[in-house]
Write an enzyme that holds these catalytic residues in place. Structure first.
Site, PDB file in Angstrom:
ATOM      1  N   SER A   1      31.228  75.466  33.612  1.00  0.00           N
ATOM      2  CA  SER A   1      30.215  76.229  33.829  1.00  0.00           C
ATOM      3  C   SER A   1      30.308  77.022  35.276  1.00  0.00           C
ATOM      4  CB  SER A   1      28.874  75.534  33.826  1.00  0.00           C
ATOM      5  OG  SER A   1      27.674  76.053  33.955  1.00  0.00           O
TER       6      SER A   1
ATOM      7  N   ASP B   1      33.489  76.232  29.384  1.00  0.00           N
ATOM      8  CA  ASP B   1      32.228  77.199  29.088  1.00  0.00           C
ATOM      9  C   ASP B   1      31.755  77.820  30.396  1.00  0.00           C
ATOM     10  OD1 ASP B   1      30.800  77.935  26.973  1.00  0.00           O
ATOM     11  OD2 ASP B   1      29.182  76.516  27.473  1.00  0.00           O
TER      12      ASP B   1
ATOM     13  N   HIS C   1      26.603  72.846  25.940  1.00  0.00           N
ATOM     14  CA  HIS C   1      27.306  73.387  27.072  1.00  0.00           C
ATOM     15  C   HIS C   1      28.120  72.431  27.739  1.00  0.00           C
ATOM     16  CE1 HIS C   1      27.832  76.093  30.405  1.00  0.00           C
ATOM     17  NE2 HIS C   1      27.114  75.487  31.493  1.00  0.00           N
TER      18      HIS C   1
END
Length: 225
Positions: free
Chosen positions: A63, A88, A154
Site C-alpha cells: 500500500s 497493491d 487490498h
C-alpha cells in the site's frame, strides 16, 4: 522456498497511523521516512560482508509502503536496488509520477507489482517491469462476505506474496494487455506463463493475470499442466 535471510521492518506508525483523515499527513511525511530508511539501508550495505551487498537487498512495500519504496530508491542514489516488490501500491494522491513520487520500474533493477484492489485503494496503471493483476486486479474471491470487502481486497496482496514464499503449487499467470480486456473475456489462459511472488522470473516483462482460490491455499498452480 527457504533461505537464510535477515528481515527488517520499518515502523513509521507515529507519522502515518490514525483515522483516514490523517492519510494526507502520512503522504506528506513519506519523503522524510524514505530519506531516513535510505540511510539505514545504506549503512546495512556498508557493513555487509558480501562482495556486492546491494545485490542481495530486496525492498517489499504494501500500500503506502509500496510508494515508500520509491522514496527509498530516490534517496539511495547512486546505489540502485536490485529488486522492489510493490504489493497493491497506494492509489490516493499517487495518480501520476509528477504528483508525489509514484513507484515505477525505474526505481530498481527489477520491479514486480501485485494488484488486488485497483482503482480504489491500489494502482490500476502498471508500475513495474512486470505487473500481476490477481483475479483481474480489482476485487478478490472470498472478500465479498467480509465486513470490509474493500479492505480485504487490498490486504490480499501481502497474503498472496506470503504464501508464494513456500508455495509448491505456485501462482502461475498468463499475459493480458489490460484489465478491460480481462473483464471483456479477451484474455484466455494462453501464451507464456509466469510465476508471481517471491520466485518471480526477473526477466519477466509486461502485464499478467491469474486466478486464485477464495481461501488458503490461494495458489491454483500451473494452468499449463
Amino acid at each position: 522456498m527457504q533461505a537464510d535471510v535477515n528481515v527488517w521492518m520499518i515502523d513509521y506508525r507515529e507519522v502515518s497511523a490514525g483515522p483516514r483523515e490523517c492519510y494526507l499527513a502520512a503522504v506528506f511525511n513519506l519523503p522524510a521516512v524514505g530519506k531516513c530508511t535510505a540511510l539505514f539501508v545504506r549503512k546495512i550495505i556498508e557493513l555487509s560482508e558480501v562482495d556486492v551487498p546491494e545485490e542481495v537487498m530486496h525492498v517489499i512495500g504494501f500500500s503506502l509502503g509500496g510508494q515508500l519504496a520509491s522514496q527509498i530508491s530516490k534517496n539511495l542514489k547512486p546505489i540502485k536496488l536490485p529488486r522492489i516488490t510493490g504489493l497493491d501500491p497506494a492509489l490516493p494522491l499517487f495518480y501520476s509520477t509528477h504528483l508525489n513520487r509514484r513507484l515505477s520500474r525505474n526505481d530498481a533493477d527489477f520491479v514486480d507489482v501485485i494488484h488486488t484492489n485497483a482503482l480504489i485503494q491500489g494502482q490500476l496503471a502498471p508500475c513495474g517491469d512486470v505487473d500481476f493483476y490477481v483475479n483481474g486486479g480489482l476485487a478478490q474471491p472470498g472478500c465479498h462476505n467480509s465486513s470490509n470487502p474493500i479492505g480485504c481486497d487490498h490486504h490480499m496482496a501481502p497474503a498472496y506474496f506470503a504464501e508464494s514464499i513456500r508455495s509448491v503449487t505456485g501462482f502461475w499467470s498468463w499475459p493480458c494487455p489490460s484489465t478491460f480486456e480481462y473483464f471483456s473475456g479477451k484474455c484466455p489462459r494462453q501464451g507464456d506463463h509466469e510465476l508471481m511472488g517471491e520466485c518471480v522470473n526477473h526477466s519477466a516483462r509486461g502485464q499478467y493475470v491469474l486466478y486464485t482460490n477464495s481461501k488458503p491455499p490461494y495458489a491454483q498452480g500451473d494452468w499449463k499442466r
